[in-house]
Design a protein around this motif. Structure first.
Motif: not given
Lengths: 293, 324
Positions: B126-132
């Motif tokens: 979730v974190q990885t996607i939310s930074y994108l």
């Protein structure tokens, strides 16, 4: 008692996971939709109802895109500015930071005051434009590179990074008769790879995404960036009739919308490619330079 | 006698400084190189502020900033009496206000939610996607919003029409009624994940024994969030809020107001999308009225500086934590 606590936990967990899944989906799906739309026949996309995979697969959008010299030129300009802007920005910012990282540097208080003040106050867009104009930077490739060579935010981060490097490293080089320039290139830069990588990736992404300077300071069609071109086509397709007009072009089914999503994929793809490397570094990089609670 | 020793002391001191400077001359050369850039690209434009009080014409070049005639506050007066003044100021303030209310708490909520996740792979995913979205340009974000929301080809309108929820496509992008929601929504979408990094770091800094003690005392998870996690984040929340309020006129931490208003704005939603910055841009670079645009710019900068200092002051008083 214990059981009800467990049940409560289960409810809470479900809510947390559900909410986070929705957030993740909201972040991810737009990118996915743009991707499938770029591989779908433009006229077919306009009919709607395509959600999970391309319905009428075609590479026509990419062919039109690649064959259009306008897009190719914009792509090359963007690559050139990203590479040279990042390299020069990295060089100057780290060089100045190296000098400022010396705690015994004379007048360092004065230098720091100048830097901090410049971070908070600015003359605004119009005087900036006048300065660029009088330097002859308007309408030149240099306007993408030169003003961003010194990045004050990364300057401060680099200074605190360089200060962590053990002083013995520099001292022994001094003993061997190395000058500051040699120490900077041979000793400081090689041991600063995590910092340099962070800076390079952020400066690179900044250069890659930039469109304001292309819109404000450049008139020449040859110097347009990819993001600027994208903005152009997005603004065009704001007029609803336009998508029909482009669709009538020979080549079949390519609309301005499908070109738009294709250009978006081309512009996002390099960022997705460096993203894994980016992610490894930026969390630490942000912590280094930012607020402490 | 004493005077003499003092003098020689100062002389010796001066000699030492010169010696040290000579020893550091290469370093000063490096710094000097950087200062040249700073003076040209940051300080010279600051002198350009004079333009706002002068009758400047672009053909005068940079010297004209100093040589052109003073007109006092004429351009400020003109702006205040501009027929668009009320609308622009209202839009600028409403946008800032809405962003502080909605876009500022979003990363805090996300950080707390992420902290409640026990599965590391899911949390990381979730974190990885939310930074994108943070790394994607505003132009692409606007492109995405066209792809989803535009009346004739937007996915949302097509889906709602097909499902029979609406008879007419919603003009989300070309109606003054939707612009504020659109701007705040896209800012949250783009920057929420990014600012979560800082709040998660704050949570990581909380002593785990506090949670253990609370659990033994019988505090449920919501109680722990309220009494341990949130107070533990307080300092960071205050600092980020100060930063946000200080830079809010520019859009600051929750996304660029200018890029949004410029890219998402059009002639139809103009009544709600025109803000001070886009207006200054239009009268300045498009209409060539440099002095007038500088005056508008200056008003905005002064308000920004006042905002950052006063929010910092209030934060210091209220919570003891502050930015500077």
């Amino acid at each position: 008692m214990l059981k009800s606590q467990k049940q409560k936990d289960l409810v809470m967990d479900s809510i947390v996971y559900l909410l986070l899944s929705i957030i993740a989906l909201t972040m991810l799906y737009p990118f996915y939709y743009v991707l499938i739309a770029s591989f779908n026949k433009g006229s077919d996309t306009l009919l709607g109802g395509m959600y999970l995979w391309p319905r009428s697969v075609t590479f026509e959008n990419y062919r039109i895109f690649l064959e259009d010299p306008k897009w190719m030129k914009a792509f090359l300009v963007t690559v050139a500015r990203t590479v040279s802007g990042t390299a020069l920005g990295l060089l100057l910012t780290s060089l100045v930071a190296y000098a400022l990282s010396h705690r015994d540097l004379l007048f360092s208080k004065f230098y720091f005051t100048l830097i901090i003040f410049a971070m908070y106050f600015s003359g605004g867009l119009i005087p900036y434009y006048v300065v660029l104009r009088s330097l002859g930077l308007l309408n030149s490739f240099g306007v993408y590179i030169v003003p961003s060579m010194l990045n004050t935010f990364f300057l401060l981060i680099a200074i605190s990074f360089f200060r962590e490097i053990p002083g013995e490293l520099k001292e022994s080089a001094h003993m061997d008769g190395a000058g500051e320039f040699v120490i900077y290139f041979r000793i400081i830069l090689p041991v600063s790879m995590p910092l340099l990588a962070t800076m390079a990736l952020f400066m690179g992404v900044g250069q890659w995404n930039s469109w304001l300077d292309s819109a404000y300071f450049v008139q020449s069609e040859n110097l347009r960036t990819l993001t600027f071109r994208m903005m152009e086509i997005i603004n065009q397709s704001n007029a609803p009739m336009d998508s029909v007009a482009v669709a009538n072009r020979p080549g079949g089914g390519v609309t301005s919308f499908s070109l738009q999503v294709t250009s978006m994929v081309v512009s996002i793809l390099p960022i997705i490619c460096v993203y894994p490397f980016l992610q490894k570094y930026f969390v630490h990089g942000i912590m280094l330079g930012s607020v402490k609670g | 006698m004493q005077l003499e020793t003092n003098l020689t002391g100062a002389e010796v001191h001066r000699g030492q400084i010169w010696k040290r400077f000579k020893k550091q001359r290469v370093l000063h050369l490096f710094v000097g190189l950087g200062m040249i850039f700073l003076v040209i690209f940051s300080y010279t434009p600051m002198f350009g502020i004079l333009m706002a009080f002068k009758d400047y014409s672009i053909s005068d070049g940079i010297k004209g900033i100093f040589t052109s005639d003073w007109v006092g506050f004429r351009y400020f007066d003109e702006f205040v009496h501009d027929y668009q003044f009320g609308k622009i100021v209202r839009n600028t303030l409403v946008l800032c206000f809405l962003k502080v209310i909605f876009a500022f708490p979003a990363p805090i909520v996300l950080a707390i939610l992420l902290n409640e996740v026990k599965s590391m792979p899911f949390k990381r995913f979730v974190q990885t996607i939310s930074y994108l979205p943070h790394f994607i340009s505003w132009v692409v974000v606007v492109g995405v919003s066209y792809a989803f929301l535009s009346a004739d080809m937007g996915l949302v309108n097509k889906a709602l029409l097909q499902a029979g929820f609406i008879d007419q496509p919603l003009n989300i992008l070309t109606s003054p009624n939707y612009f504020w929601g659109l701007a705040v929504g896209s800012a949250v979408w783009k920057e929420m994940g990014w600012w979560t990094i800082i709040f998660l770091a704050a949570i990581t800094g909380i002593n785990p024994s506090l949670y253990e003690a609370a659990e033994i005392d019988g505090a449920g998870r919501l109680a722990r969030i309220r009494h341990i996690t949130l107070p533990g984040m307080k300092g960071t929340i205050v600092v980020v809020l100060v930063l946000t309020i200080g830079s809010i006129l520019g859009g600051g931490l929750v996304g660029s107001n200018f890029e949004q208003a410029y890219l998402l704005g059009n002639s139809i939603n103009n009544p709600t999308s025109e803000i001070v910055q886009t207006y200054a841009f239009k009268v300045g670079l498009s209409d060539g009225r440099f002095s007038y645009a500088s005056a508008i710019d200056l008003i905005q900068s002064v308000i920004s500086v006042i905002l950052i200092f006063s929010s910092n002051f209030i934060a210091k008083r209220v919570s003891g934590s502050s930015l500077f």
